[in-house]
Design a protein around this motif. Structure first.
Motif, PDB file in Angstrom:
ATOM      1  N   GLU A 191       1.202   7.398  46.252  1.00 28.61           N
ATOM      2  CA  GLU A 191      -0.225   7.691  46.348  1.00 28.61           C
ATOM      3  C   GLU A 191      -0.419   8.939  47.192  1.00 28.61           C
ATOM      4  OE1 GLU A 191      -3.710   4.720  46.601  1.00 28.61           O
ATOM      5  OE2 GLU A 191      -3.160   5.186  48.665  1.00 28.61           O
ATOM      6  N   ILE A 192      -1.225   9.855  46.678  1.00 24.73           N
ATOM      7  CA  ILE A 192      -1.531  11.091  47.380  1.00 24.73           C
ATOM      8  C   ILE A 192      -3.036  11.133  47.571  1.00 24.73           C
ATOM      9  CG2 ILE A 192      -1.444  13.614  47.247  1.00 24.73           C
ATOM     10  CD1 ILE A 192       0.888  12.608  44.999  1.00 24.73           C
ATOM     11  N   GLY A 193      -3.480  11.369  48.786  1.00 30.33           N
ATOM     12  CA  GLY A 193      -4.912  11.353  49.052  1.00 30.33           C
ATOM     13  C   GLY A 193      -5.350  12.498  49.927  1.00 30.33           C
ATOM     14  N   ASP A 194      -6.651  12.730  49.916  1.00 32.47           N
ATOM     15  CA  ASP A 194      -7.226  13.704  50.841  1.00 32.47           C
ATOM     16  C   ASP A 194      -8.633  13.263  51.236  1.00 32.47           C
ATOM     17  OD1 ASP A 194      -9.245  14.674  49.106  1.00 32.47           O
ATOM     18  OD2 ASP A 194      -8.030  16.331  48.413  1.00 32.47           O
ATOM     19  N   ASP A 195      -9.178  13.961  52.214  1.00 29.20           N
ATOM     20  CA  ASP A 195     -10.494  13.592  52.745  1.00 29.20           C
ATOM     21  C   ASP A 195     -11.538  14.670  52.457  1.00 29.20           C
ATOM     22  OD1 ASP A 195      -9.571  15.556  54.446  1.00 29.20           O
ATOM     23  OD2 ASP A 195      -9.827  14.390  56.278  1.00 29.20           O
ATOM     24  N   GLY A 196     -11.361  15.373  51.343  1.00 24.44           N
ATOM     25  CA  GLY A 196     -12.277  16.444  50.953  1.00 24.44           C
ATOM     26  C   GLY A 196     -13.578  15.925  50.352  1.00 24.44           C
ATOM     27  N   PRO A 197     -14.288  16.797  49.648  1.00 28.52           N
ATOM     28  CA  PRO A 197     -15.610  16.449  49.120  1.00 28.52           C
ATOM     29  C   PRO A 197     -15.589  15.464  47.956  1.00 28.52           C
ATOM     30  CG  PRO A 197     -14.979  18.629  48.372  1.00 28.52           C
ATOM     31  CD  PRO A 197     -13.935  18.182  49.361  1.00 28.52           C
ATOM     32  N   GLY A 198     -14.428  15.237  47.351  1.00 29.45           N
ATOM     33  CA  GLY A 198     -14.328  14.305  46.229  1.00 29.45           C
ATOM     34  C   GLY A 198     -14.494  15.007  44.893  1.00 29.45           C
ATOM     35  N   ILE A 199     -14.208  14.274  43.834  1.00 37.14           N
ATOM     36  CA  ILE A 199     -14.346  14.768  42.465  1.00 37.14           C
ATOM     37  C   ILE A 199     -15.590  14.113  41.875  1.00 37.14           C
ATOM     38  CG2 ILE A 199     -13.264  14.872  40.183  1.00 37.14           C
ATOM     39  CD1 ILE A 199     -10.554  14.523  41.655  1.00 37.14           C
ATOM     40  N   PRO A 200     -16.505  14.899  41.331  1.00 35.68           N
ATOM     41  CA  PRO A 200     -17.714  14.305  40.752  1.00 35.68           C
ATOM     42  C   PRO A 200     -17.368  13.232  39.714  1.00 35.68           C
ATOM     43  CG  PRO A 200     -17.894  16.696  40.807  1.00 35.68           C
ATOM     44  CD  PRO A 200     -16.487  16.352  41.198  1.00 35.68           C
TER      45      PRO A 200
END
Length: 79
Positions: free
Chosen positions: A4-13
């Motif tokens: 699992e790869i994650g980030d804390d950015g704005p997200g994908i619409p």
């Protein structure tokens, strides 16, 4: 196996999440991305290695999950 790869950015619409693995779909500005990276990744993981690639996303929490079988099914035809 699960990676699992994650980030804390704005997200994908939400409307793009359903299409994110299609060729030429990108979340970047016009002229800034080709939209081929996730399509290529999907083809390698799903078609070649019989795994699964999925995404969940909301602002501050986007996760891509790569699932690969530890053993290939014995009925898998060689290509």
């Amino acid at each position: 196996m699960l990676v699992e790869i994650g980030d804390d950015g704005p997200g994908i619409p939400t409307e793009l999440q359903r299409r994110v693995f299609e060729p030429f779909v990108t979340t970047k500005d016009v002229g800034k991305g080709t939209g081929l990276g996730l399509d290529i990744s999907y083809r390698i993981i799903v078609r070649r290695h019989h795994g699964d690639l999925s995404v969940t996303s909301s602002p501050g929490d986007t996760r891509f999950q790569v699932r690969l079988p530890l053993r290939l099914p014995t009925t898998t035809a060689k290509k």
